[in-house]
Scaffold this active site. Structure first.
Site, mmCIF file in Angstrom:
data_model
loop_
_atom_site.group_PDB
_atom_site.id
_atom_site.type_symbol
_atom_site.label_atom_id
_atom_site.label_comp_id
_atom_site.label_asym_id
_atom_site.label_seq_id
_atom_site.Cartn_x
_atom_site.Cartn_y
_atom_site.Cartn_z
ATOM 1 N N ARG A 81 0.853 -1.182 0.000
ATOM 2 C CA ARG A 81 0.000 0.000 0.000
ATOM 3 C C ARG A 81 0.896 1.241 0.000
ATOM 4 N NH1 ARG A 81 -2.935 3.211 4.719
ATOM 5 N NH2 ARG A 81 -3.895 4.768 3.379
ATOM 6 N N HIS A 106 -2.989 11.047 0.497
ATOM 7 C CA HIS A 106 -2.523 10.848 1.866
ATOM 8 C C HIS A 106 -1.965 12.175 2.382
ATOM 9 C CE1 HIS A 106 -1.048 7.595 4.820
ATOM 10 N NE2 HIS A 106 -0.841 8.755 5.408
ATOM 11 N N GLU A 125 -7.524 8.723 6.054
ATOM 12 C CA GLU A 125 -7.757 9.392 7.326
ATOM 13 C C GLU A 125 -8.225 10.845 7.205
ATOM 14 O OE1 GLU A 125 -4.634 6.865 10.112
ATOM 15 O OE2 GLU A 125 -4.266 8.977 9.771
ATOM 16 N N ASN A 128 -7.496 2.249 9.681
ATOM 17 C CA ASN A 128 -6.190 2.379 10.316
ATOM 18 C C ASN A 128 -6.381 2.353 11.820
ATOM 19 O OD1 ASN A 128 -5.220 2.737 7.748
ATOM 20 N ND2 ASN A 128 -4.736 4.912 7.981
ATOM 21 N N TYR A 188 -4.599 1.904 15.701
ATOM 22 C CA TYR A 188 -3.389 1.914 16.519
ATOM 23 C C TYR A 188 -3.706 1.729 18.001
ATOM 24 C CZ TYR A 188 -0.800 3.572 12.437
ATOM 25 O OH TYR A 188 -0.212 3.673 11.205
ATOM 26 N N GLU A 193 -3.634 0.174 8.087
ATOM 27 C CA GLU A 193 -2.451 0.535 8.870
ATOM 28 C C GLU A 193 -2.598 -0.043 10.273
ATOM 29 O OE1 GLU A 193 -1.359 4.668 9.181
ATOM 30 O OE2 GLU A 193 -1.802 5.058 7.066
ATOM 31 N N TRP A 241 2.133 -0.945 9.376
ATOM 32 C CA TRP A 241 2.737 0.389 9.270
ATOM 33 C C TRP A 241 3.939 0.432 10.194
ATOM 34 C CZ3 TRP A 241 1.788 4.433 6.061
ATOM 35 C CH2 TRP A 241 2.504 5.590 6.324
ATOM 36 N N GLU A 248 8.035 11.147 9.998
ATOM 37 C CA GLU A 248 6.820 10.925 10.780
ATOM 38 C C GLU A 248 6.135 12.265 11.078
ATOM 39 O OE1 GLU A 248 3.688 9.269 12.516
ATOM 40 O OE2 GLU A 248 5.151 8.285 11.216
ATOM 41 N N TRP A 249 5.790 12.977 9.991
ATOM 42 C CA TRP A 249 5.035 14.217 10.064
ATOM 43 C C TRP A 249 5.665 15.206 11.062
ATOM 44 C CZ3 TRP A 249 2.696 13.846 5.722
ATOM 45 C CH2 TRP A 249 2.140 12.627 5.305
ATOM 46 N N PHE A 252 8.412 4.256 13.189
ATOM 47 C CA PHE A 252 7.373 3.237 13.080
ATOM 48 C C PHE A 252 7.799 2.096 12.160
ATOM 49 C CE2 PHE A 252 4.679 6.379 14.974
ATOM 50 C CZ PHE A 252 3.581 5.700 15.480
#
Length: 662
Positions: A158, A209, A255, A435, A437, A528, A611, A618-619, A627
């Site tokens: 993906r 994304h 998201e 997604n 977590y 994810e 993920w 990571e943003w 990750f």
């Protein structure tokens, strides 16, 4: 399964993914210690004082709160051989080459360059440490990424397409049968797709994304403006026409909650760094002494929410409800793209298209001495929190409208879909991408005297009041830097919003299944799931408070405590960086619950994408939070060499043992 039915009406998610803990010692100050001490006394005594008044209510038998995962996994059937098994990445996080090949600027390029101090950095003297300029350089090194996929026996990959790499200004147009595409961008994605197929790995492509072309943000405010849905549909049409002969799995939007809420209200966590918590520093009358390389943004184009709305001026301070309007238009963008695919391509190409929403299970708060009545009320509020956090985005593609509870509590602050838009949205997701977590506890908020905070009345219905009586979080409070105050819902992973609670995935799958029975025609795909290991920024080793809490409710296994030796050590690559035991255990626990959801609960779950394939940008956490299942030394290794972690091959073995083989 009787035990799990207690939780099949629950779900919701990740608090703002902007949360950072920079100094664990700072999180252990006197205020936190006092709260932890008080909580410890309550746990030791077995009953919180606020439950003393409930003597007339029958107490909940804590042994009935059981997630049903104390099962020998080898005694249940395996996942089917056509299970979609793979790993995931996103374009801005891995591609790099931000200004190569005639790629256009995205909002992430623009705002990380303008406001670099909104991104964490281990070394600000390195110009790419706060942006995705170089990232993992997958633009040039995608073949090395494919080698990593092979190590985990991935059958799917993906990845997302960078809209601005294909259309510099975001506007896809076709004239005389020819698209105005950037040919170098098209060549890159053709090469990636073909390389995957040559290696017997199936592409699973996300169209969006979070990396909106900056030109559209500058032109009309991006997703705030109703024109965005049509520009997105045109871009999607190009992708379907060009890549759809080989791509049979499409995700429109990744998201939408994070994109809109973190990007337009909770900023400066996510680009474009809009936020209502503070005024943009660059709009201050006197900017002397202000750090203009951080904080909220004001740059935005003149915006029209709907065709009937007034046009808001350009370069304005953030307006209230921007996140709500972003959400509204991004959902319509999804629906428009699906319409294009179904009208023009799906019958011939025989692919599937869906949306990916994020969110984890809402778990009703439980404690020693809780009454059955209060626990049932907490279950009700867990479902309500799920409708706000998840259903807000998953209901429209399934049912054609927002959840009734959201409409009721938001009142006039919630936009309405027209009849035509509802018809366009309903059933617009062939499969549902999720997604997942972390999980949240949920309960009705109480006043200081122990009475419940009442829900808003019809007259009070608005954005600000909509959740005034609703509590959901994965810890019992927040300290400086958004650090959790224990107990946490599972052990503290390497991001402050991220805790390990394995039933998350099974509870959530049941919630979706019950809510959308017979509406998800091609099942649910976990698009994810993963974690950052405890690290130098975020960790809570030897967490006795969380341990004693879970012991007090008869669930010691979910405390999942760990020691100092399990924390990542950046100075020793051959330690926990590569031998990532915590991450391996994360995958084992979550995947066990996924298999049980399929085998025991009968959930139609059709895929799992870990993920992330590789450590990446990571943003807002930059390169300081990992990750990935593949290690990259971003600061010292010019070649960005891929080093597989133990978790990568561990997942490859899990696949062989838990999925039917040919």
């Amino acid at each position: 399964m009787k035990t799990l039915t207690l939780f099949t009406t629950l779900l919701a998610v990740t608090a703002a993914k902007k949360c950072i803990v920079k100094d664990n010692k700072a999180a252990e100050g006197s205020e936190t210690e006092t709260v932890e001490g008080d909580l410890q006394n309550e746990i030791d005594s077995g009953v919180e004082s606020e439950t003393d008044a409930a003597d007339d209510d029958e107490l909940l038998d804590l042994s009935t709160v059981d997630y049903g995962d104390n099962v020998d996994i080898t005694t249940v059937k395996k996942l089917p051989k056509d299970f979609k098994w793979g790993a995931a990445t996103a374009a801005y996080q891995v591609e790099g080459a931000w200004d190569e090949g005639n790629r256009g600027e995205s909002v992430w390029d623009h705002f990380t360059h303008e406001y670099p101090k909104n991104v964490e950095s281990g070394d600000r003297t390195i110009d790419y440490s706060t942006n995705g300029n170089r990232a993992c350089d997958s633009y040039h090194k995608y073949e090395e990424d494919v080698k990593m996929l092979k190590l985990m026996n991935a059958k799917y990959y993906r990845f997302s397409i960078s809209w601005s790499r294909l259309f510099h200004d975001g506007e896809a147009k076709k004239e005389d049968g020819k698209w105005n595409v950037n040919q170098e961008g098209e060549d890159y994605y053709n090469a990636l797709i073909n390389t995957l197929l040559d290696n017997e790995i199936i592409p699973f492509v996300t169209l969006y994304h979070w990396d909106l072309p900056y030109a559209l943000h500058e032109k009309y405010g991006g997703w705030l403006d109703y024109h965005s849905q049509y520009d997105f549909a045109n871009y999607a049409e190009y992708c379907f026409e060009t890549f759809g002969d080989r791509v049979k799995n499409w995700i429109t939007i990744n998201e939408p909650w994070v994109n809109c809420v973190s990007g337009y209200r909770l900023g400066p966590g996510k680009a474009p760094y809009r936020c209502t918590g503070e005024a943009p520093r660059r709009l201050a009358n006197d900017t002397t002494g202000l750090d203009l390389e951080g904080g909220c943004s004001y740059e935005v184009g003149p915006t029209q929410y709907t065709p009937e709305s007034e046009v808001l001026p350009a370069n304005r301070a953030p307006q209230k409800l921007e996140d709500v309007w972003c959400s509204h238009n991004i959902l319509l963008g999804h629906a428009q793209a699906v319409k294009v695919y179904r009208d023009k391509f799906q019958k011939e190409q025989k692919g599937l298209i869906g949306i990916t929403i994020d969110g984890e299970a809402q778990i009703p708060w439980v404690e020693p001495g809780i009454s059955k009545k209060e626990y049932e009320n907490n279950k009700k509020y867990a479902n309500l929190a799920a409708e706000f956090r998840i259903g807000w985005y998953s209901d429209p593609p399934m049912t054609g409208d927002y959840p009734a509870s959201v409409k009721e509590r938001m009142g006039k602050d919630l936009p309405e879909f027209t009849k035509e838009q509802k018809e366009l949205l309903k059933g617009s997701s062939d499969f549902l991408g999720w997604n997942t977590y972390t999980a949240h506890w949920a309960a009705q908020v109480k006043n200081e005297d122990g009475s419940y905070v009442e829900p808003p009345t019809a007259e009070e219905a608005n954005f600000d009041n909509s959740k005034k009586d609703m509590w959901d979080d994965n810890c019992k409070g927040r300290g400086d830097g958004w650090t959790c105050i224990p107990p946490t819902l599972g052990s503290q992973a390497g991001s402050s919003w991220n805790t390990k609670f394995a039933p998350t995935i099974r509870v959530g799958l049941n919630w979706f299944n019950d809510r959308y029975k017979n509406l998800i025609k091609n099942g649910i795909v976990i698009t994810e799931n993963g974690c950052a290991q405890p690290n130098y920024k975020v960790a809570r080793a030897n967490d006795e408070v969380t341990k004693k809490y879970f012991e007090s409710i008869g669930q010691p296994q979910y405390a999942d405590t760990y020691g100092e030796e399990d924390i990542e050590d950046e100075s020793n690559i051959n330690g926990t960086i590569l031998h990532d035991k915590y991450r391996q255990d994360w995958y084992d626990q979550y995947l066990k619950n996924l298999r049980l959801a399929y085998a025991v609960d009968g959930i139609d779950v059709r895929g799992y994408m870990a993920w992330s394939l590789i450590d990446n940008f990571e943003w807002e956490n930059g390169y300081e939070t990992r990750f990935g299942m593949t290690y990259i030394d971003f600061y010292k290794d010019e070649n960005l060499t891929r080093h597989p972690k133990d978790s990568l091959e561990h997942l490859g073995q899990w696949y062989l043992e838990n999925v039917e083989q040919n």
